[in-house]
Design a protein around this motif. Structure first.
Motif, mmCIF file in Angstrom:
data_model
loop_
_atom_site.group_PDB
_atom_site.id
_atom_site.type_symbol
_atom_site.label_atom_id
_atom_site.label_comp_id
_atom_site.label_asym_id
_atom_site.label_seq_id
_atom_site.Cartn_x
_atom_site.Cartn_y
_atom_site.Cartn_z
ATOM 1 N N HIS A 83 -1.222 -73.517 35.423
ATOM 2 C CA HIS A 83 -0.788 -73.086 36.755
ATOM 3 C C HIS A 83 -0.677 -74.243 37.748
ATOM 4 O O HIS A 83 0.187 -74.222 38.624
ATOM 5 C CB HIS A 83 -1.721 -72.002 37.309
ATOM 6 C CG HIS A 83 -3.157 -72.393 37.391
ATOM 7 N ND1 HIS A 83 -4.036 -72.229 36.350
ATOM 8 C CD2 HIS A 83 -3.878 -72.959 38.397
ATOM 9 C CE1 HIS A 83 -5.229 -72.665 36.709
ATOM 10 N NE2 HIS A 83 -5.165 -73.106 37.946
ATOM 11 N N SER A 104 2.985 -69.325 33.821
ATOM 12 C CA SER A 104 1.615 -69.523 34.312
ATOM 13 C C SER A 104 1.299 -68.490 35.385
ATOM 14 O O SER A 104 2.129 -67.642 35.717
ATOM 15 C CB SER A 104 1.466 -70.938 34.890
ATOM 16 O OG SER A 104 1.939 -70.981 36.229
ATOM 17 N N GLY A 105 0.108 -68.608 35.963
ATOM 18 C CA GLY A 105 -0.269 -67.679 37.027
ATOM 19 C C GLY A 105 0.060 -68.166 38.419
ATOM 20 O O GLY A 105 -0.330 -67.538 39.405
ATOM 21 N N ARG A 108 2.335 -65.420 40.481
ATOM 22 C CA ARG A 108 2.293 -64.006 40.106
ATOM 23 C C ARG A 108 1.842 -63.078 41.228
ATOM 24 O O ARG A 108 2.178 -61.898 41.233
ATOM 25 C CB ARG A 108 1.352 -63.805 38.915
ATOM 26 C CG ARG A 108 1.877 -64.340 37.600
ATOM 27 C CD ARG A 108 0.815 -64.194 36.522
ATOM 28 N NE ARG A 108 1.256 -64.779 35.267
ATOM 29 C CZ ARG A 108 0.433 -65.195 34.311
ATOM 30 N NH1 ARG A 108 -0.877 -65.077 34.486
ATOM 31 N NH2 ARG A 108 0.910 -65.715 33.203
ATOM 32 N N GLY A 154 0.639 -62.084 33.090
ATOM 33 C CA GLY A 154 -0.337 -62.518 32.103
ATOM 34 C C GLY A 154 -0.384 -61.565 30.930
ATOM 35 O O GLY A 154 0.036 -60.401 31.030
ATOM 36 N N CYS A 155 -0.922 -62.031 29.814
ATOM 37 C CA CYS A 155 -0.916 -61.218 28.592
ATOM 38 C C CYS A 155 -1.750 -59.945 28.748
ATOM 39 O O CYS A 155 -1.289 -58.843 28.416
ATOM 40 C CB CYS A 155 -1.390 -62.050 27.407
ATOM 41 S SG CYS A 155 -2.972 -62.894 27.656
ATOM 42 N N HIS A 215 -6.805 -62.320 35.544
ATOM 43 C CA HIS A 215 -5.883 -61.191 35.414
ATOM 44 C C HIS A 215 -6.366 -59.952 36.166
ATOM 45 O O HIS A 215 -5.587 -59.021 36.374
ATOM 46 C CB HIS A 215 -5.648 -60.860 33.937
ATOM 47 C CG HIS A 215 -4.862 -61.911 33.221
ATOM 48 N ND1 HIS A 215 -4.461 -61.786 31.904
ATOM 49 C CD2 HIS A 215 -4.382 -63.111 33.633
ATOM 50 C CE1 HIS A 215 -3.789 -62.872 31.539
ATOM 51 N NE2 HIS A 215 -3.736 -63.681 32.582
ATOM 52 N N GLU A 218 -4.546 -59.772 39.469
ATOM 53 C CA GLU A 218 -3.134 -59.564 39.140
ATOM 54 C C GLU A 218 -2.880 -58.097 38.807
ATOM 55 O O GLU A 218 -1.912 -57.494 39.281
ATOM 56 C CB GLU A 218 -2.743 -60.450 37.961
ATOM 57 C CG GLU A 218 -1.294 -60.283 37.534
ATOM 58 C CD GLU A 218 -0.946 -61.105 36.298
ATOM 59 O OE1 GLU A 218 0.101 -60.835 35.682
ATOM 60 O OE2 GLU A 218 -1.734 -62.014 35.939
#
Length: 336
Positions: A83, A104-105, A108, A154-155, A215, A218
């Motif tokens: 990031h 990347s984050g 986001r 993100g995953c 996450h 997010e």
């Protein structure tokens, strides 16, 4: 043809991006880049990832001033980077009018204060942060079509949101009871730079970053409700399985749930919902799908979501966004 650049191409996600974009009929990969200090700089990608031998023989170039010359030749860039790196590089490309797909984050979450708490840096590109579009294709297709900066989720956040959004949207759950999420990922989610604590031989199964995982904010920001999220690391290479427990509103029955998932995903080619049974990891590994199943008992629902963290959780989701952005079929190069 769309000319693209991949930065961070030597990593697990970067390698998947390279593979899928190399076989995309409308894409020309202009160059692959890695950090200037990378031990892979100067090597062919086939030397780093042997599965590409005699198939993809592009050189991994170190990021340097020469990249600025290449920028003038590209239409889009994929940032499979940390990031901090994305935070620095993305504005350079954006100011040149290039479409940026950031994995990347760094872009986001629109609230810049989140970055101080969870990412431990001060965001210096607030205007771009406000303009970024969250790249969850099944729920943000229209905005992706006109975006210049697309932040790939993100995953974990992908799996959790795809599992929860239909019943949140149609207000089927009792939000007084916070959804409880337990999700387990393979060690590839940490990247290629393994340590003793992330070595498959050392990992058993354990939770990590409890209440502090990046996450979490997010998920909350884009889902619109609070959740309790606990990530786990498993001793397998790839894939995510998330189990989500929620309390339903009084009067909600199985058919209401079934209808919500059908309306949300019946025309979404990369979401596979189960009418009976629940998904397992083996059904999604090395595939671009997210599989969703659920079981309802009285006022409770348990949702099970599986995906390949390197694909639907990263690389193929980015290419799905790319296809939408450039008006190609959504699954081009993803499904044969």
């Amino acid at each position: 043809m769309i000319n693209v650049l991949i930065v961070g191409a030597s990593g697990y996600v970067g390698a998947e991006l390279t593979k899928y974009l190399f076989f995309h009929k409308k894409v020309n990969i202009v160059a692959l880049f890695v950090s200037k200090n990378s031990q892979d700089a100067g090597k062919k990608i086939s030397d780093v990832h042997k599965q590409f031998k005699n198939i993809i023989e592009l050189t991994l170039q170190p990021i340097c001033d020469n990249m600025l010359h290449i920028i003038n030749k590209i239409d889009a860039v994929f940032l499979a980077t940390d990031h901090i790196v994305s935070h620095t590089l993305a504005p350079i490309f954006l100011l040149k009018g290039i479409i940026v797909f950031d994995l990347s984050g760094a872009f986001r979450i629109n609230n810049h204060n989140i970055y101080k708490k969870y990412y431990h840096f001060e965001h210096k590109h607030i205007s771009w942060l406000q303009k970024s579009v969250y790249g969850l294709p099944e729920w943000n297709n229209r905005h992706i079509r006109g975006a210049q900066l697309i932040a790939i989720p993100g995953c974990y956040a992908t799996a959790v949101q795809l599992g929860l959004k239909p019943i949140v949207k149609y207000k089927l759950i009792d939000t007084k009871q916070i959804p409880i999420i337990n999700a387990t990922s393979g060690v590839s989610g940490i990247g290629r730079k393994s340590t003793l604590t992330t070595n498959v031989c050392e990992v058993s199964l354990h939770p990590y970053n409890i209440f502090t995982h990046r996450h979490q904010p997010e998920i909350v920001a884009h889902l619109g409700i609070p959740v309790i999220f606990t990530p786990h690391l498993g001793n397998f290479s790839r894939g995510i399985l998330a189990t989500i427990t929620c309390q339903l509103k009084l009067g909600i029955v199985l058919q209401d749930i079934t209808n919500a998932y059908y309306i949300a995903y019946n025309n979404k080619p990369l979401i596979r919902t189960y009418k009976s049974g629940i998904p397992s990891l083996k059904s999604v590994l090395n595939l671009p799908f997210c599989d969703i199943g659920f079981v309802v008992k009285k006022q409770h629902i348990i949702i099970v979501v599986t995906e390949d963290n390197l694909l639907k959780g990263a690389a193929t989701q980015a290419i799905q966004c790319f296809n939408i952005r450039f008006n190609f079929p959504e699954t081009q190069s993803l499904i044969k």
